[in-house]
Design an enzyme around this catalytic site. Structure first.
Site, short mmCIF file in Angstrom:
data_model
loop_
_atom_site.label_atom_id
_atom_site.label_comp_id
_atom_site.label_asym_id
_atom_site.label_seq_id
_atom_site.Cartn_x
_atom_site.Cartn_y
_atom_site.Cartn_z
N GLU A 50 0.81 -1.22 0.00
CA GLU A 50 0.00 0.00 0.00
C GLU A 50 0.85 1.27 0.00
O GLU A 50 0.43 2.31 -0.53
CB GLU A 50 -0.96 0.02 1.19
CG GLU A 50 -2.10 -0.99 1.10
CD GLU A 50 -1.71 -2.39 1.55
OE1 GLU A 50 -0.51 -2.61 1.86
OE2 GLU A 50 -2.58 -3.28 1.59
N PHE A 112 -11.18 -7.52 14.21
CA PHE A 112 -10.14 -7.96 13.28
C PHE A 112 -9.85 -6.86 12.26
O PHE A 112 -10.77 -6.33 11.64
CB PHE A 112 -10.60 -9.24 12.58
CG PHE A 112 -9.61 -9.73 11.55
CD1 PHE A 112 -8.34 -10.14 11.93
CD2 PHE A 112 -9.93 -9.76 10.20
CE1 PHE A 112 -7.41 -10.57 10.99
CE2 PHE A 112 -9.02 -10.20 9.25
CZ PHE A 112 -7.75 -10.61 9.65
N GLN A 113 -8.60 -6.52 12.12
CA GLN A 113 -8.13 -5.49 11.19
C GLN A 113 -8.77 -4.12 11.44
O GLN A 113 -9.01 -3.36 10.51
CB GLN A 113 -8.31 -5.93 9.74
CG GLN A 113 -7.42 -7.13 9.42
CD GLN A 113 -7.30 -7.44 7.95
OE1 GLN A 113 -8.20 -7.18 7.17
NE2 GLN A 113 -6.17 -8.02 7.56
N LYS A 162 -17.28 -0.88 6.41
CA LYS A 162 -17.75 -1.86 5.43
C LYS A 162 -19.28 -1.88 5.33
O LYS A 162 -19.83 -1.97 4.22
CB LYS A 162 -17.23 -3.24 5.80
CG LYS A 162 -17.49 -4.29 4.73
CD LYS A 162 -16.79 -5.60 5.06
CE LYS A 162 -16.99 -6.62 3.94
NZ LYS A 162 -16.34 -7.90 4.27
N MET A 475 24.25 8.42 1.87
CA MET A 475 24.20 9.72 2.53
C MET A 475 24.53 9.59 4.01
O MET A 475 25.23 10.43 4.59
CB MET A 475 22.82 10.36 2.35
CG MET A 475 22.72 11.77 2.91
SD MET A 475 23.96 12.86 2.19
CE MET A 475 22.98 13.66 0.92
C1 LIG Z 1 12.41 5.49 4.84
C2 LIG Z 1 13.69 6.11 5.21
N1 LIG Z 1 14.50 5.47 6.09
C3 LIG Z 1 15.69 6.02 6.45
C4 LIG Z 1 16.08 7.21 5.93
C5 LIG Z 1 17.40 7.85 6.36
N2 LIG Z 1 18.30 7.95 5.21
C6 LIG Z 1 18.45 9.11 4.55
S1 LIG Z 1 19.46 8.96 3.23
C7 LIG Z 1 19.73 7.33 3.55
C8 LIG Z 1 20.61 6.53 2.67
C9 LIG Z 1 20.04 6.29 1.34
O1 LIG Z 1 20.78 5.30 0.70
P1 LIG Z 1 20.61 4.99 -0.82
O2 LIG Z 1 19.19 4.88 -1.18
O3 LIG Z 1 21.46 3.83 -1.16
O4 LIG Z 1 21.12 6.30 -1.53
P2 LIG Z 1 22.57 6.96 -1.52
O5 LIG Z 1 22.59 7.94 -0.41
O6 LIG Z 1 23.57 5.86 -1.36
O7 LIG Z 1 22.64 7.62 -2.85
C10 LIG Z 1 19.04 6.94 4.69
C11 LIG Z 1 19.10 5.59 5.28
C12 LIG Z 1 15.19 7.85 5.03
N3 LIG Z 1 15.45 9.04 4.50
N4 LIG Z 1 14.03 7.26 4.68
#
Ligand SMILES: Cc1ncc(C[n+]2csc(CCOP(=O)(O)OP(=O)(O)O)c2C)c(N)n1
Lengths: 562, 164
Positions: A50, A112-113, A162, A475
């Protein structure tokens, strides 16, 4: 008035809104609606989760400018929507989410749900409501579309028990809806525009900052006119990218934590800063106290509550960005002002642009991300749509991938939701099947919603995914490198999965180019054949995104290398 | 500078609205001193009054954020000079000691309160006034022994022709 079930009234209400596509996942609490959709011309695009459905609706909305619709069952279906709803809402994307709910007499019994999705979503929606009888449904659907797509756009959730879907009642479809407490005022105040005009016409070092509001109100043409008239450099926030063509002479790039040198420095030195449809997020302002310290700030926004929230303004113009810019432009036409002095200012733009030009990269066996971005731009037609995931990949896209028109570049700005870009790209493709759609991804982000490859293939919605694969949550790793003594924790992804095989497992194409040329060829072929393709671009895990303003510093304090 | 202010607003009289209002205050970290709700002449509406401690920038924010809620019809920050603000409080006072009994009766009387109930060892008094007056009553009566109390929160109307 006609007798019909709530579910029938629901589907007919959607048809009356001219909705054509619903993104969703089915389930027990929406079975009556599924059964009516079976009978309808509305297209149902099945996501595999979803969250994906909500992001697809969001991508559809951003690409088309129309309301995106998603549908989920009660309980876990509804909670799975939550990230998607929050992401759309904070980026002011007009999305309507419909959730099934347990029957009215079971609400509150932990049936439920059963999940109290109204409570859960209250602070991440613009508005939400639960219907209590079939005859309320047409009004609820119409209101949801109306609220989501007027004023400052946002996400609205409608919860549908529902038994209300099943019950039969006399139904009337309203021509109009109104709320006593919801008045949208698009027309800006004339006096406010007068003041803005005076300030702008006396500016010596004017800068315009454009946010997502410019795109939402279709005000790009007025923005460009204003910039040219004032001879003012334009910077965009992440949400505003595309509002000004990136190849325009006055375009200074993105401002903020990962802003360009020219944007950050010009904003810091401006004497008048015209901010249009942006909300001074901390990623854009960096340290608030050092944000554009000498500038008189003029803020155009449709949402009064954004004015003076983070930055004190001198003048605000509350209303639709397009109307406000038009109003100020027509006043400027009758105002004498001298832009010759702006020559110096423009020279500064040129100077900073040269000074901060990204270095030519060579001598590294890996493909470099900025280079990949430029190659992608070369391989794509100007009208292609691009979404991004989150992290380094997002900032490389923002800095090095040029967008030429509004509604061609999309990113999760406010929430920074990893996994957003891919399903959003699918939604964008559903809205614009005529143009190529590309998701610029990190390997970590793509893994969060990669299962929607099945939707691409099964629904024939081809999307190209460019995975900037650094085997890292890049990052986060960059922060650990720069600010935590290289103590890598929770960032190393290893070599799993093999993205080529992953794509193939879903019936899509996967390629792993070895050179920039091979990469460009792969993109061109995917575009030509209009196929879903995952392109695994192996980049250096140690590569950083620069420029960067370290946390707690002002816009001027840019790092350009480690 | 943070000051105590009163904001009054009309909302749709529908289920869940009180929740959404208090959720907004919680989520944005606004500090409510009190909140009171009640019906008005029009049965489709309710009137809420909140008392908050905040500086004027935050107060404007609160008004704007409330105004943005679809269910909120009108919002106004009330000007203290042009507003009558009252609060009611009930007090249960330990009167087992005859001296205490006498003294508490005197306090209640001084504050134009009412005695609502008398038991052998306790009495219940009602005091109405602006919040500061009630605070003062509490301070004076505490040494005698307040067993329990319940305050309604501020409710307020503007003077003269002024109206929400
Ligand atoms: C859902 C979610 N979980 C954690 C984060 C924290 N976070 C920000 S950037 C990042 C790394 C992203 O890694 P990737 O998609 O491999 O991209 P890159 O930075 O390597 O280009 C994380 C874990 C986030 N922004 N969103």
């Amino acid at each position: 008035m006609v007798e019909m079930s709530g579910a029938r009234a629901f589907v007919e209400s959607l048809e009356r809104q001219k909705a054509e596509i619903i993104f969703g996942v089915s389930g027990g609490a929406i079975l009556p609606i599924c059964d009516e959709l079976w009978n309808s011309d509305l297209r149902f695009i099945m996501a595999r989760h979803e969250q994906g459905a909500a992001h697809m609706a969001d991508g559809f909305a951003r690409a088309s400018g129309r309301v995106g619709v998603c549908l989920a069952t009660s309980g876990p279906g509804a909670t799975n929507l939550v990230t998607g709803i929050a992401t759309a809402n904070i980026d002011s994307s007009p999305v309507v989410a419909f959730t099934g709910q347990v029957p009215l007499n079971m609400i509150g019994t932990d049936a439920f749900q059963e999940v109290d999705i109204i409570g859960v979503s209250a602070s991440i929606t613009k508005f939400n409501l639960q219907v209590r009888r079939p005859s309320e449904i047409p009004q609820a659907v119409k209101s949801a579309f109306y609220v989501a797509s007027t004023g400052r756009h946002g996400c609205v959730l409608v919860d549908l028990p529902k038994d209300v879907q099943i019950a039969v009642e006399e139904i009337e479809f309203p021509e109009e809806v109104s709320f006593r407490g919801y008045n949208i005022n698009l027309e800006p105040d004339g006096r406010e525009m007068d003041w803005a005009t005076t300030l702008l016409s006396n500016a010596k070092r004017p800068v315009i900052m454009a946010g997502g509001g410019v795109i939402a109100s279709n005000a790009s043409a007025e923005l460009v006119k204003m910039a040219e008239l004032l001879v003012a450099p334009v910077t965009t926030t992440l949400m505003g990218k595309g509002a000004m063509p990136c190849d325009h002479q006055l375009f200074a790039g993105q401002c903020g934590m990962h802003g360009t040198g020219e944007a950050n420095l010009l904003v810091s030195e401006a004497d008048v800063l015209l901010v249009v449809g942006a909300r001074f997020s901390d990623r854009t302002t960096a340290k608030l106290e050092e944000f554009s310290p000498g500038a008189k700030v003029i803020h155009i926004d449709i949402d009064r509550s954004e004015v003076d929230k983070n930055i004190e303004t001198v003048t605000r113009v509350i209303g639709d960005a397009k109307l406000a810019l038009e109003g100020i432009l027509s006043r400027m036409a009758n105002t004498r002002f001298d832009t010759s002095r702006n020559g110096e200012w423009l020279k500064k733009l040129e100077k900073f642009r040269k000074q901060y030009a990204p270095p030519e990269l060579s001598g590294n066996p890996h493909m470099r991300a900025p280079e990949v971005m430029r190659a992608l731009r070369r391989a794509l037609p100007r009208e292609a749509l691009v979404t991004t995931e989150v992290g380094q990949c997002q900032m490389w896209s923002a800095l090095y991938f040029d967008a030429y028109a509004p509604r061609t570049f999309f990113s999760s700005g406010g929430l920074g939701t990893m996994g957003w870009g891919f399903p959003a790209a699918i939604g964008a493709k559903a809205a614009r099947p005529d143009v190529p759609v590309v998701d610029i991804a990190g390997d970590g982000s793509f893994c969060m919603t990669e299962n929607n490859l099945a939707t691409c293939v099964e629904e024939n919605l081809p999307v190209v995914v460019v995975v900037l694969n650094n085997r890292m949550l890049g990052m986060v790793a960059q922060w650990q490198r720069l600010f935590y003594g290289r103590r890598y924790f929770g960032v190393e992804l290893g070599n799993s999965p093999d993205f080529v095989k992953l794509a193939e497992a879903y019936g899509a194409e996967g390629v792993r180019p070895e050179t920039i040329d091979e990469f460009e060829r792969a993109v061109r072929r995917a575009v030509k054949d209009d196929v879903t393709m995952v392109i695994d671009v192996q980049i250096d895990p140690e590569e950083n995104v620069f420029p960067m303003v370290p946390p707690g510093k002002g816009l001027k304090d840019l790092l350009v290398e480690a | 500078m943070a000051q105590l202010s009163t904001i009054a607003f009309l909302v749709e009289n529908k289920p869940g609205v009180l929740f959404k209002v208090s959720n907004l205050f919680r989520r944005r970290g606004y500090n409510i001193e009190s909140i009171s709700v009640g019906p008005v002449e029009n049965p489709e509406l309710s009137r809420m009054t909140v008392s908050v401690k905040a500086d004027s920038r935050i107060l404007n924010q609160i008004v704007d954020q409330l105004d943005k809620m679809v269910e909120v019809i009108k919002v106004k920050r009330l000007d203290p000079m042009r507003t009558v603000a009252r609060e009611m409080a009930l007090f249960k006072i330990d009167t087992s000691d005859p001296m205490a009994r006498e003294e508490s009766l005197r306090h209640v009387n001084n504050y134009h309160g009412l005695i609502l109930n008398i038991d052998p060892d306790f009495l219940i008094a009602e005091v109405t006034g602006d919040p500061a007056t009630i605070d003062e009553f509490i301070e004076k009566t505490s040494p005698i022994g307040i067993e329990e109390m319940s305050r309604t929160g501020v409710t307020a109307l503007e003077k003269g022709r002024l109206k929400l």
